[in-house]
Design an enzyme around this catalytic site. Structure first.
Site, PDB file in Angstrom:
ATOM      1  N   CYS A   1      -5.961   1.125   5.688  1.00  0.00           N
ATOM      2  CA  CYS A   1      -6.465  -0.154   6.179  1.00  0.00           C
ATOM      3  C   CYS A   1      -5.900  -0.401   7.584  1.00  0.00           C
ATOM      4  O   CYS A   1      -5.054   0.364   8.064  1.00  0.00           O
ATOM      5  CB  CYS A   1      -6.049  -1.288   5.234  1.00  0.00           C
ATOM      6  SG  CYS A   1      -4.276  -1.677   5.286  1.00  0.00           S
TER       7      CYS A   1
ATOM      8  N   CYS B   1      -1.937  -0.906   7.578  1.00  0.00           N
ATOM      9  CA  CYS B   1      -1.201   0.354   7.424  1.00  0.00           C
ATOM     10  C   CYS B   1      -1.364   1.230   8.659  1.00  0.00           C
ATOM     11  O   CYS B   1      -0.430   1.939   9.049  1.00  0.00           O
ATOM     12  CB  CYS B   1      -1.652   1.088   6.166  1.00  0.00           C
ATOM     13  SG  CYS B   1      -1.060   0.286   4.656  1.00  0.00           S
TER      14      CYS B   1
ATOM     15  N   GLU C   1       0.864   3.881   1.864  1.00  0.00           N
ATOM     16  CA  GLU C   1       1.322   4.263   3.199  1.00  0.00           C
ATOM     17  C   GLU C   1       2.529   3.425   3.615  1.00  0.00           C
ATOM     18  O   GLU C   1       3.513   3.948   4.143  1.00  0.00           O
ATOM     19  CB  GLU C   1       0.216   4.071   4.252  1.00  0.00           C
ATOM     20  CG  GLU C   1      -1.080   4.732   3.928  1.00  0.00           C
ATOM     21  CD  GLU C   1      -2.064   3.813   3.207  1.00  0.00           C
ATOM     22  OE1 GLU C   1      -1.744   3.316   2.099  1.00  0.00           O
ATOM     23  OE2 GLU C   1      -3.158   3.612   3.749  1.00  0.00           O
TER      24      GLU C   1
ATOM     25  N   HIS D   1       0.846  -1.192   0.000  1.00  0.00           N
ATOM     26  CA  HIS D   1       0.000   0.000   0.000  1.00  0.00           C
ATOM     27  C   HIS D   1       0.884   1.245   0.000  1.00  0.00           C
ATOM     28  O   HIS D   1       2.049   1.207   0.405  1.00  0.00           O
ATOM     29  CB  HIS D   1      -0.916   0.001   1.219  1.00  0.00           C
ATOM     30  CG  HIS D   1      -1.978  -1.053   1.154  1.00  0.00           C
ATOM     31  ND1 HIS D   1      -2.941  -1.187   2.115  1.00  0.00           N
ATOM     32  CD2 HIS D   1      -2.230  -2.017   0.230  1.00  0.00           C
ATOM     33  CE1 HIS D   1      -3.751  -2.178   1.786  1.00  0.00           C
ATOM     34  NE2 HIS D   1      -3.327  -2.710   0.656  1.00  0.00           N
TER      35      HIS D   1
END
Length: 146
Positions: free
Chosen positions: A100, A103, A74, A72
């Protein structure tokens, strides 16, 4: 200009930069960009994609689902911090889609104190965890733009 208005203006500017950064993603289903800002300086950036050295294909050909090893935005930005020697304590993370749960754990551990996002993802457990940890979350709404 009041401090709150000035912060909102900066938030939108950094979010537009995160939007542009998301364009670097090879993912088809969702392109996400992230910036980590500390003391008005961008100290890291990231977008969703495959780990270094992997082919730039995020989705499975047959099912169209995202491959499990895709990082992801992040996570990419936070791991760049670790490699750069910069410190994310007290920083703000700008991300185009809300984080999410996985993260969010990284965000908390990285010492990031503020998360600004534009699109709210359908699963909100990541936001719930951030709020529980005392991380400020800010949802930028399109109709509030500067």
């Amino acid at each position: 200009m009041k401090d709150k208005e000035k912060q909102k203006t900066l938030d939108w500017r950094y979010m537009r930069m995160a939007d542009i950064w998301a364009e670097n993603s090879y993912c088809q289903r969702r392109k996400v960009g992230a910036l980590i800002v500390k003391d008005k300086m961008i100290i890291s950036d990231g977008y969703n994609g495959t780990p270094a050295g992997f082919e730039n294909v995020c989705e499975d050909d047959e099912s169209g689902l995202t491959k499990p090893y895709v990082l992801h935005a992040e996570a990419n930005a936070i791991t760049k911090i670790a490699r750069s020697g910069n410190c994310s304590d007290g920083a703000t993370l700008y991300v185009t889609t809300s984080p999410c749960i996985e993260c969010s754990k990284l965000i908390i551990q990285a010492g990031i104190k503020r998360v600004v996002y534009r699109e709210k993802y359908r699963v909100t457990d990541g936001l719930d965890l951030l709020e529980r940890a005392g991380v400020e979350t800010v949802h930028l709404q399109e109709n509030e733009e500067e």
